[in-house]
Write a protein that holds these residues in place. Structure first.
Motif, PDB file in Angstrom:
ATOM      1  N   UNK B  71       0.850  -1.182   0.000  1.00  0.00           N
ATOM      2  CA  UNK B  71       0.000   0.000   0.000  1.00  0.00           C
ATOM      3  C   UNK B  71       0.889   1.235   0.000  1.00  0.00           C
ATOM      4  N   UNK B  72       0.679   2.106  -0.990  1.00  0.00           N
ATOM      5  CA  UNK B  72       1.432   3.354  -1.046  1.00  0.00           C
ATOM      6  C   UNK B  72       0.423   4.478  -1.073  1.00  0.00           C
ATOM      7  N   UNK B  73       0.749   5.572  -0.436  1.00  0.00           N
ATOM      8  CA  UNK B  73      -0.107   6.738  -0.597  1.00  0.00           C
ATOM      9  C   UNK B  73       0.568   7.643  -1.612  1.00  0.00           C
ATOM     10  N   UNK B  74      -0.217   8.474  -2.235  1.00  0.00           N
ATOM     11  CA  UNK B  74       0.363   9.430  -3.176  1.00  0.00           C
ATOM     12  C   UNK B  74      -0.209  10.774  -2.839  1.00  0.00           C
ATOM     13  N   UNK B  75       0.234  11.802  -3.542  1.00  0.00           N
ATOM     14  CA  UNK B  75      -0.410  13.088  -3.317  1.00  0.00           C
ATOM     15  C   UNK B  75      -0.560  13.791  -4.655  1.00  0.00           C
ATOM     16  N   UNK B  76      -0.880  13.019  -5.666  1.00  0.00           N
ATOM     17  CA  UNK B  76      -1.080  13.532  -7.014  1.00  0.00           C
ATOM     18  C   UNK B  76       0.160  14.234  -7.548  1.00  0.00           C
ATOM     19  N   UNK B  77       1.268  13.874  -7.001  1.00  0.00           N
ATOM     20  CA  UNK B  77       2.533  14.251  -7.590  1.00  0.00           C
ATOM     21  C   UNK B  77       2.934  15.703  -7.603  1.00  0.00           C
ATOM     22  N   UNK B  78       3.117  16.338  -6.431  1.00  0.00           N
ATOM     23  CA  UNK B  78       3.669  17.681  -6.479  1.00  0.00           C
ATOM     24  C   UNK B  78       5.185  17.661  -6.680  1.00  0.00           C
ATOM     25  N   UNK B  79       5.799  16.493  -6.586  1.00  0.00           N
ATOM     26  CA  UNK B  79       7.221  16.373  -6.863  1.00  0.00           C
ATOM     27  C   UNK B  79       7.459  14.946  -7.325  1.00  0.00           C
ATOM     28  N   UNK B 106      -5.379  10.840  -3.494  1.00  0.00           N
ATOM     29  CA  UNK B 106      -6.667  11.503  -3.292  1.00  0.00           C
ATOM     30  C   UNK B 106      -7.450  11.451  -4.605  1.00  0.00           C
ATOM     31  N   UNK B 107      -8.757  11.131  -4.551  1.00  0.00           N
ATOM     32  CA  UNK B 107      -9.521  10.985  -5.790  1.00  0.00           C
ATOM     33  C   UNK B 107      -9.631  12.322  -6.512  1.00  0.00           C
ATOM     34  N   UNK B 113     -12.870   4.259  -8.888  1.00  0.00           N
ATOM     35  CA  UNK B 113     -11.608   3.540  -8.746  1.00  0.00           C
ATOM     36  C   UNK B 113     -11.102   3.643  -7.310  1.00  0.00           C
ATOM     37  N   UNK B 114     -11.191   4.845  -6.787  1.00  0.00           N
ATOM     38  CA  UNK B 114     -10.702   5.106  -5.439  1.00  0.00           C
ATOM     39  C   UNK B 114     -11.401   4.202  -4.415  1.00  0.00           C
ATOM     40  N   UNK B 115     -12.748   4.160  -4.521  1.00  0.00           N
ATOM     41  CA  UNK B 115     -13.530   3.368  -3.574  1.00  0.00           C
ATOM     42  C   UNK B 115     -13.232   1.875  -3.764  1.00  0.00           C
ATOM     43  N   UNK B 256      -9.819  17.535  -0.029  1.00  0.00           N
ATOM     44  CA  UNK B 256     -10.934  17.258  -0.942  1.00  0.00           C
ATOM     45  C   UNK B 256     -12.109  18.204  -0.732  1.00  0.00           C
ATOM     46  N   UNK B 257     -12.214  18.794   0.453  1.00  0.00           N
ATOM     47  CA  UNK B 257     -13.314  19.710   0.727  1.00  0.00           C
ATOM     48  C   UNK B 257     -12.931  21.158   0.421  1.00  0.00           C
ATOM     49  N   UNK B 258     -11.721  21.323  -0.073  1.00  0.00           N
ATOM     50  CA  UNK B 258     -11.277  22.673  -0.403  1.00  0.00           C
ATOM     51  C   UNK B 258     -10.885  23.481   0.819  1.00  0.00           C
TER      52      UNK B 258
END
Lengths: 327, 369
Positions: B71-79, B106-107, B113-115, B256-258
């Motif tokens: 299991x890896x977490x990501x953060x949509x790739x800021x780096x 994060x979706x 897919x996320x769920x 996700x909630x801004x």
């Protein structure tokens, strides 16, 4: 009977021992090569400094610095163990009034120390490469078959210095060989090397720093007049080399020991007799966890006196109980 | 299915609780060690940043113990972190480990897919169970980060040097033997009490330093050569800019909630860096300004060699150093970092800060007359 302070700087290339009295006067100084045997070098240094002293003295405090500071501290019983940066800074502050910048080039590392209002305000140590430090110059002098003491004077004779790549020790050397095979004379190559090292030093360590005068240049390499001249040319103002430049780290230790003695009573100094003690160093790899620490054991006359190198403290901490058991 | 995941400071304690509550089999990778790093360095690209190398080491050590899902977490790739999963998958495949990789990014619109990924890794389709376990995991994370905060306070003040870290080491060992939320909560509680009870020396001079930089290197003690312990025992009380608990809340719940907790930090960073440039560069700058304004004695920045966002931050920090008159030290770590040089720099930095403090106090005394 004069009250004295002892400072020991165990560096990679040289081990320096200084004896200073209460009026900050240097009574004795020894500069001896470490040659990979710090224990022998410390003993030799102590022995020689003892010869230099004629008066009867009493050591009131001891300080150690340099990469071998912990080893030396354990041997002689030091009151202060300090890093090289603080030791060099303190020494320069006491010997040059109003110093703002210190260049220190030793055997394996070079540093720049900035001072403001009489205290260290910023510092940097070389991170990338050893090009420009004492051992590299030593090596080049040996390769060109010039005694290191004359290396700097040769540079002064140059009229048309060549440009040498000084970013890395390996490339600097191959560049020097290239220039020599082209037929450039030795003086110009040496001067080119000095320029390259100074350029590298100022770019690597001095980057983004405000280099204000007076500038003090110390450490073993400060004896090299060629490097000093190159610094002056690059900066555009005079660079001072203090009288005891090669032992400034040890002098800093004396001053720190003096400060320590003024606040605390007594010293841990074990006396000059330790030069007659036999020290053995043993090492083993602790296999109790995956860190595989290399633990060092120091034996004095067959008795375990110190251990270090372990991350968890299991070995270094239980030294006292071992001693009790022996007693 | 046996799930494993990479190390990152105390995060593993919470992840362990989360999966144990869900009834999923997990393998906690062995504590990061020289061996982990050696394995990682052997199989990773030479110039990639250090965290990837440690991750690979963690994975292989877990696979050796029987793990088959990562299991890896990501953060949509800021780096480069955004590409970690792809790269790690390829590396492991190349050396013959056919591992199931589950990426929890994060979706970004694709909730299905996320769920599905969550259902897959949690081995259940009961959302109530998942949410409950997640809440318990998060709680543990906050509790463990609180332990760290107490340790920051106690380390420079402890009468007997080393006591705090002996206790924490004991705790890290016991964590592996307890199971589930209840037991973990109890263990953390007991450790907290013991930590609080450590005897203090009121005469110790304590200076305050803010630890800033790249999140992984400031959180994982093996990677930063135990900077917290080293500084703490030299008499420094630390505050760390980034914490796993804060990161999780920020990225998993608020983002996700801004929403954001970091509005203040962004505001502080604004005069120096107006926009997000990747990684945590903006946070590094923002926290540096915040610490300076709060009267900290110094700043220490740590980042892995070749980390672009932090290099940008590093070039801005001297300006902050000048603007706020706060000394700053930068340390860069990779697999070649030597302990001795690192300690020398830290020692000299602490000396510098202590002397400055003394001078300031002398000046205050003089002006008082």
């Amino acid at each position: 009977m004069r009250n004295c302070y002892l400072g020991i700087d165990v560096g990679s290339v040289s081990t320096n021992v200084v004896l200073m009295d209460e009026n900050k006067e240097i009574l004795g100084k020894v500069y001896t090569k470490t040659q990979g045997k710090p224990i022998d070098a410390v003993k030799r240094g102590l022995k020689e400094v003892q010869y230099q002293i004629t008066d009867e003295i009493k050591v009131k405090g001891v300080g150690t610095t340099g990469s071998g500071r912990h080893l030396a501290a354990m041997m002689v019983g030091a009151d202060v163990i300090k890093n090289e940066i603080t030791a060099h800074g303190i020494a320069a502050l006491n010997f040059v009034k109003g110093v703002r910048t210190i260049f220190e080039i030793g055997g394996q590392d070079s540093k720049i120390i900035l001072l403001k209002n009489g205290i260290i305000s910023d510092f940097a140590m070389n991170t990338v490469c050893a090009a420009g430090t004492g051992s590299f110059l030593d090596r080049q002098a040996a390769r060109l078959d010039i005694p290191i003491q004359e290396f700097g004077n040769k540079a002064l004779l140059s009229e048309n210095p060549v440009r040498i790549a000084g970013r890395c020790a390996v490339f600097a050397e191959s560049d020097m060989i290239h220039k020599q095979q082209l037929g450039h004379n030795q003086e110009d190559i040496i001067k080119g090397l000095c320029d390259a090292l100074v350029r590298n030093f100022l770019n690597n360590l001095g980057k983004g720093k405000d280099l204000a005068g007076p500038v003090v240049f110390q450490g073993g390499v400060a004896a090299n007049v060629g490097i000093k001249k190159s610094f002056e040319e690059a900066l555009g103002f005079e660079v001072l080399v203090p009288p005891h430049h090669e032992v400034m780290g040890a002098i800093g230790c004396c001053l720190l020991a003096q400060e320590h003695a003024s606040k605390n009573n007594g010293t841990d100094f074990k006396g000059f007799d330790i030069v007659h003690s036999g020290y053995q160093v043993k090492g083993f790899e602790c296999l109790d966890c995956s860190n595989g620490c290399e633990v060092i054991e120091i034996m004095k006359d067959g008795q375990l006196t110190a251990r270090w190198g372990d991350k968890c403290g299991k070995w270094s901490n239980n030294i006292t109980t071992d001693q009790e058991k022996l007693a | 299915m046996k799930v494993t995941f990479p190390h990152m400071g105390n995060q593993y304690i919470a992840t362990k609780v989360l999966f144990e509550e869900l009834g999923v089999d997990i393998i906690v990778p062995p504590v990061c060690s020289k061996e982990t790093l050696e394995i990682g360095t052997k199989y990773s690209p030479e110039s990639i940043c250090l965290p990837l190398k440690i991750n690979i080491g963690n994975f292989i050590e877990s696979i050796q113990q029987g793990a088959d899902t990562i299991l890896m977490s990501g953060s949509c790739g800021p780096c480069r972190f955004g590409y970690y999963t792809m790269l790690q998958k390829e590396i492991l495949q190349e050396i013959g480990h056919n591992i199931d990789f589950v990426l929890l990014d994060p979706p970004q619109g694709d909730y299905k897919t996320f769920v599905n990924r969550i259902f897959h890794i949690t081995n259940t389709k009961n959302p109530y169970k998942i949410i409950k376990a997640l809440a318990q995991g998060t709680k543990v994370l906050y509790q463990v980060d609180e332990l760290d905060d107490i340790a920051y306070y106690k380390r420079p003040r402890q009468r007997k040097i080393g006591e705090v870290d002996n206790l924490l080491e004991q705790f890290q060992k016991e964590v592996r033997n307890v199971k589930g939320y209840k037991e973990m909560k109890q263990l953390v509680g007991e450790t907290k009490e013991k930590l609080m009870a450590i005897e203090e020396d009121p005469n110790k001079e304590v200076i305050k330093v803010g630890l800033i930089g790249e999140i992984y290197t400031i959180i994982e003690p093996f990677v930063n050569l135990n900077v917290e312990k080293k500084l703490g025992e030299m008499g420094v009380e630390l505050d760390r800019s980034l914490k796993v608990s804060r990161w999780l809340t920020e990225h998993l719940y608020l983002h996700p909630l801004g929403l954001s907790m970091e509005k203040d930090i962004i505001k502080e960073a604004k005069p120096y860096m107006k926009t997000m440039i990747g990684g945590h560069a903006r946070e590094t700058i923002g926290y540096a300004v915040k610490y300076a304004k709060e009267g900290y004695d110094g700043l220490v920045q740590i980042y892995p060699f070749t980390c672009m966002p932090e290099i940008v931050a590093q070039s801005i920090l001297p300006t902050i150093e000048k603007d706020f008159d706060i000394p700053y030290l930068c340390l860069i770590v990779d697999e070649l970092t030597g302990d001795a040089g690192y300690s020398t720099r830290l020692e000299a930095f602490v000396d510098l800060l202590k002397r400055r403090r003394e001078m300031k106090e002398d000046a205050k005394l003089l002006s008082g007359y």
